[in-house]
Design a protein around this motif. Structure first.
Motif, PDB file in Angstrom:
ATOM      1  N   SER A 517      -4.801 -82.201  23.861  1.00 11.73           N
ATOM      2  CA  SER A 517      -4.635 -81.232  25.073  1.00 11.73           C
ATOM      3  C   SER A 517      -3.594 -81.394  26.220  1.00 11.73           C
ATOM      4  O   SER A 517      -2.998 -82.507  25.568  1.00 11.73           O
ATOM      5  CB  SER A 517      -6.135 -81.125  25.523  1.00 11.73           C
ATOM      6  N   GLY A 518      -3.151 -81.109  26.983  1.00  8.14           N
ATOM      7  CA  GLY A 518      -2.407 -81.283  28.144  1.00  8.14           C
ATOM      8  C   GLY A 518      -1.020 -80.946  27.915  1.00  8.14           C
ATOM      9  O   GLY A 518      -0.980 -80.373  26.290  1.00  8.14           O
ATOM     10  N   SER A 519       0.114 -81.184  28.476  1.00  5.08           N
ATOM     11  CA  SER A 519       1.386 -80.452  28.080  1.00  5.08           C
ATOM     12  C   SER A 519       2.693 -81.740  27.114  1.00  5.08           C
ATOM     13  O   SER A 519       1.674 -83.485  27.635  1.00  5.08           O
ATOM     14  CB  SER A 519       2.297 -80.686  29.070  1.00  5.08           C
ATOM     15  N   LEU A 520       3.553 -81.857  26.426  1.00  6.78           N
ATOM     16  CA  LEU A 520       3.978 -82.064  25.829  1.00  6.78           C
ATOM     17  C   LEU A 520       4.881 -83.332  26.832  1.00  6.78           C
ATOM     18  O   LEU A 520       5.567 -82.963  27.595  1.00  6.78           O
ATOM     19  CB  LEU A 520       4.501 -81.499  25.235  1.00  6.78           C
ATOM     20  N   PRO A 521       4.557 -84.224  26.310  1.00  7.99           N
ATOM     21  CA  PRO A 521       5.757 -85.430  27.333  1.00  7.99           C
ATOM     22  C   PRO A 521       6.717 -85.326  27.352  1.00  7.99           C
ATOM     23  O   PRO A 521       7.366 -85.498  26.097  1.00  7.99           O
ATOM     24  CB  PRO A 521       5.205 -86.830  27.283  1.00  7.99           C
ATOM     25  N   SER A 522       7.968 -85.167  28.493  1.00 12.93           N
ATOM     26  CA  SER A 522       9.390 -85.407  28.079  1.00 12.93           C
ATOM     27  C   SER A 522       9.274 -86.721  27.307  1.00 12.93           C
ATOM     28  O   SER A 522      11.252 -86.440  26.652  1.00 12.93           O
ATOM     29  CB  SER A 522      10.165 -85.111  28.973  1.00 12.93           C
ATOM     30  N   GLU A 523       8.797 -87.926  27.670  1.00 13.22           N
ATOM     31  CA  GLU A 523       9.593 -88.733  26.800  1.00 13.22           C
ATOM     32  C   GLU A 523      10.262 -88.701  25.755  1.00 13.22           C
ATOM     33  O   GLU A 523      10.527 -89.497  24.609  1.00 13.22           O
ATOM     34  CB  GLU A 523       8.567 -90.528  27.599  1.00 13.22           C
ATOM     35  N   LEU A 524       9.051 -87.845  24.629  1.00 15.40           N
ATOM     36  CA  LEU A 524       9.418 -87.706  23.228  1.00 15.40           C
ATOM     37  C   LEU A 524      10.913 -87.288  22.916  1.00 15.40           C
ATOM     38  O   LEU A 524      11.093 -87.872  21.424  1.00 15.40           O
ATOM     39  CB  LEU A 524       9.152 -85.919  23.044  1.00 15.40           C
TER      40      LEU A 524
END
Length: 709
Positions: A517-524
């Motif tokens: 769940s949650g959002s995709l981290p921009s750190e990807l």
């Protein structure tokens, strides 16, 4: 010797070893006469006592100036004077005590006079001349010594001049001394005889035991009889190398895999001499391999060349040429185990055994029809660096906690079999592990926290274990060497930690069909080597981060079947290496128009934007997607006409789905009416979906092909 061995204070002490008081008085008179006449009993300055001891007479002042003190201790009896202590030499303990006294010591022969020292230092004694106590705690139990001068002079008989009577008395004393020595010796002889007899009996019993151990067992004896009835020396040695539970299995059930393997070892010792020259590691190795053979129905293996052949070194028994079926799996997953081995062999894979030690380092029996249970004896092969038994669909069991014994293990591949149960916490002991492949099993429970200590891992492949639970901890960011992370079709929950942005070596990230769940981290976006991102069938939400456009090595991106929202970022058009597919279907809240920048993805073979809330026209730039095989834009809110620029796609397309877009209008380009295909013809046959050809709704607005205008 306790306090009870000493007379208490105030107790009358027999003088000089128990001689009667009258004899003491008589001897005192004799000494006094000797002193007055200037004679001494012998030239050494000592005079004999009737008990064999000596009394020093060298002190100045004669008899009246040195009060001798009788001292008895556990070490013997002696006379103490200001000049020293004269002990009774060669004193030996008497079982009944000298003169019948408990704890007394019988005196042995006196040492020669010329060996007696002048006098021993008294530095450790008190000024009073009293003898030191045997121990501070026993002071109250010490004997009260009587000075000779304290004897009642009136009770002493008058001494007679020495002469023949003196010589007779001296001889009598010598005879008395000899008698006491003989008595003491006679008391010791029975004890010595008993000890000798006991030693003889023990020696005979030991000899009988050795003879029994050296009796060879019959050649046809079962492992049980060999162990518990008349084991041979080599049998005992072999059993001593094995764990207790293995020995128990051998003893209780000769027909068990362990029992049969031990019997095979026995046969080897009887038919060849090889077993006698093997190291204990080699004996355990052959036993473990034989147990594996019997436990997994080795007689029906697809390939069992040389297995259990007594005349063939076990390092020449059949082994798969590749670890974990590398050539087969690489067809579907390019890059699989690339660079895992640095071998100079023809196929790039190492040999099974070490060149010097002849111990197994690589055991590979994948896809070889192993049926049964992987025995725990496999974990006796502690020199293993890789172990692989994948794609044996009838192989079952659990991963034993003993896996922690394989501390040299770098690769463990137990995939596509019927393994169940939890992953043991002992797996965290495999600090050198680089590849772990447990996919396609039935593992249950929670991924142990110890698992996240395996920071040397390069390949984690644990997908298709739907009952395996856990989360992605922040410690995942410590896996600096991680290349592949695959946990698809498990039950992983929680969020994707931002620490994943530290995995600079990560190439493939499969975590689809979980409960994230949650959002995709921009750190990807920092993972510049990332080539595959598969996050479909989760509960991810929020917008797609624009940083995805930095993943210029991507060849596959699928985030379908989530809860994403917002527009498609135009930065996706920077992913010009996308070749396999871009799949964002079934994110009902994705909205906005289709970015024209997607027309730059000229290598892309599949584009699926099905079942979203996309609107606007189909970009004419899609005509540049000449590698496209499957395009699905169905169930959106697209409008406008189907661009004529799409005509070149008729040469590559097998599927073009436009249904569910009621606002599309105009006439479909005629070239698109002729597209067709099958799964067999599709380059992406593992994701092949129908219907093939052009699919659209015939409405009053859209016509052409099979739809009349």
């Amino acid at each position: 010797m306790g306090n009870e061995d000493y007379p208490t204070a105030g107790t009358a002490v027999p003088a000089f070893g128990g001689v009667e008081k009258e004899k003491v008085k008589e001897e005192a008179n004799e000494k006094a006469i000797g002193k007055e006449t200037g004679k001494e009993t012998n030239n050494s300055g000592y005079t004999d006592r009737t008990d064999g001891s000596l009394i020093s007479t060298r002190e100045e002042g004669g008899l009246s100036s040195w009060p001798p003190v009788v001292v008895r201790s556990p070490g013997g009896t002696g006379i103490m004077s200001p000049g020293g202590v004269m002990d009774l030499p060669d004193a030996v303990p008497s079982p009944i005590g000298a003169q019948g006294l408990p704890g007394a010591y019988a005196a042995g022969p006196s040492r020669p006079f010329d060996e007696v020292e002048e006098g021993w230092p008294m530095d450790d004694f008190a000024d009073t001349g009293d003898a030191p106590a045997p121990g501070a705690d026993n002071d109250e139990n010490l004997v009260v010594a009587n000075r000779v001068e304290d004897l009642d002079a009136q009770d002493l008989p008058q001494a007679e001049p020495e002469g023949n009577n003196g010589n007779a008395a001296s001889k009598q004393r010598q005879n008395d001394q000899l008698k006491q020595t003989l008595i003491a010796a006679s008391c010791c002889i029975p004890v010595i005889v008993v000890i000798v007899l006991l030693l003889v009996l023990l020696s005979k019993n030991s000899s009988s035991s050795n003879d029994a151990n050296n009796t060879p067992s019959p050649a046809t004896a079962s492992p049980t009889s060999a162990v518990s009835q008349e084991p041979t020396t080599i049998d005992q040695y072999m059993l001593s190398l094995l764990p207790n539970e293995t020995v128990a299995a051998i003893e209780t059930d000769p027909a068990s895999p362990q029992g049969r393997a031990f019997q095979w070892l026995q046969e080897e010792g009887e038919t060849t001499s090889n077993i006698h020259y093997l190291s204990h590691q080699r004996i355990k190795q052959r036993f473990a391999l034989a147990t594996l053979y019997f436990a997994t129905n080795g007689a029906d293996w697809t390939n069992s060349t040389n297995w259990l052949d007594h005349g063939v070194h076990e390092c020449e028994w059949y082994n798969q040429p590749y670890f974990a079926l590398k050539p087969i799996i690489s067809r579907y997953y390019p890059g699989y185990l690339d660079g895992f081995f640095n071998s100079t062999t023809a196929n790039g894979q190492p040999k099974p055994c070490h060149d010097v030690t002849d111990l197994y380092e690589h055991l590979w029996l994948d896809q070889n029809n192993l049926v049964g249970t992987l025995p725990e004896e496999v974990y006796l092969l502690t020199s293993l660096e890789t172990l692989s038994t994948g794609l044996n669909v009838e192989l079952q069991g659990t991963i034993s906690s003993k896996v922690g014994q394989l501390t040299s293990l770098q690769g463990l591949a137990l995939f596509s079999q019927r393994n169940a149960g939890i992953i043991p916490s002992e797996i965290g002991l495999l600090s050198h592990l680089r590849a772990l492949y447990l996919g396609g099993n039935n593992h249950q429970g929670v991924i142990p926290s110890e698992f996240w200590k395996l920071t040397s891992l390069e390949y984690i492949l644990m997908g298709r274990n739907p009952q395996l639970q856990g989360t992605l901890p922040s410690e995942l960011g410590s896996f600096a060497s991680l290349k592949w992370f695959i946990t698809s079709t498990c039950n992983i929950s929680g969020t994707i930690p931002s620490e994943m942005g530290k995995l600079k070596a990560l190439e493939q990230f499969y975590i689809s069909t979980n409960s994230l769940s949650g959002s995709l981290p921009s750190e990807l976006g920092q993972l510049s080597k990332l080539s595959v991102v598969s996050l479909f069938s989760n509960f991810l939400e929020g917008r797609l981060p624009t940083q995805l456009g930095l993943l210029t090595s991507l060849i596959l991106l699928t985030i379908r079947d989530n809860e994403l929202s917002g527009p498609l970022p135009t930065e996706i058009g920077l992913l010009t290496n996308l070749a396999d597919y871009l799949n964002l279907e079934n994110n009902a809240a994705l909205s906005g128009t289709i970015p024209s920048e997607l027309g730059r993805l000229t290598m892309l073979q599949e584009l699926t934007l099905f079942n979203n809330e996309l609107s606007g026209e189909i970009p004419s730039q899609f005509g540049q997607l000449t590698s496209m095989v499957h395009m699905n834009l169905a169930n959106n809110s697209l409008s406008g006409t189907v661009p004529q620029e799409l005509t070149p796609l008729s040469q590559s397309l097998h599927t073009f789905n436009l249904e569910g877009n009621p606002l599309l209008s105009g006439i479909v380009p005629n070239a698109l009416c002729n597209i067709s295909g099958t799964c067999e013809e599709s380059a992406l046959d593992w994701v092949c979906e129908g219907p093939f050809g052009l699919t659209m709704d015939c409405t009053g607005l859209l016509c052409g092909c099979d739809c009349p205008c």
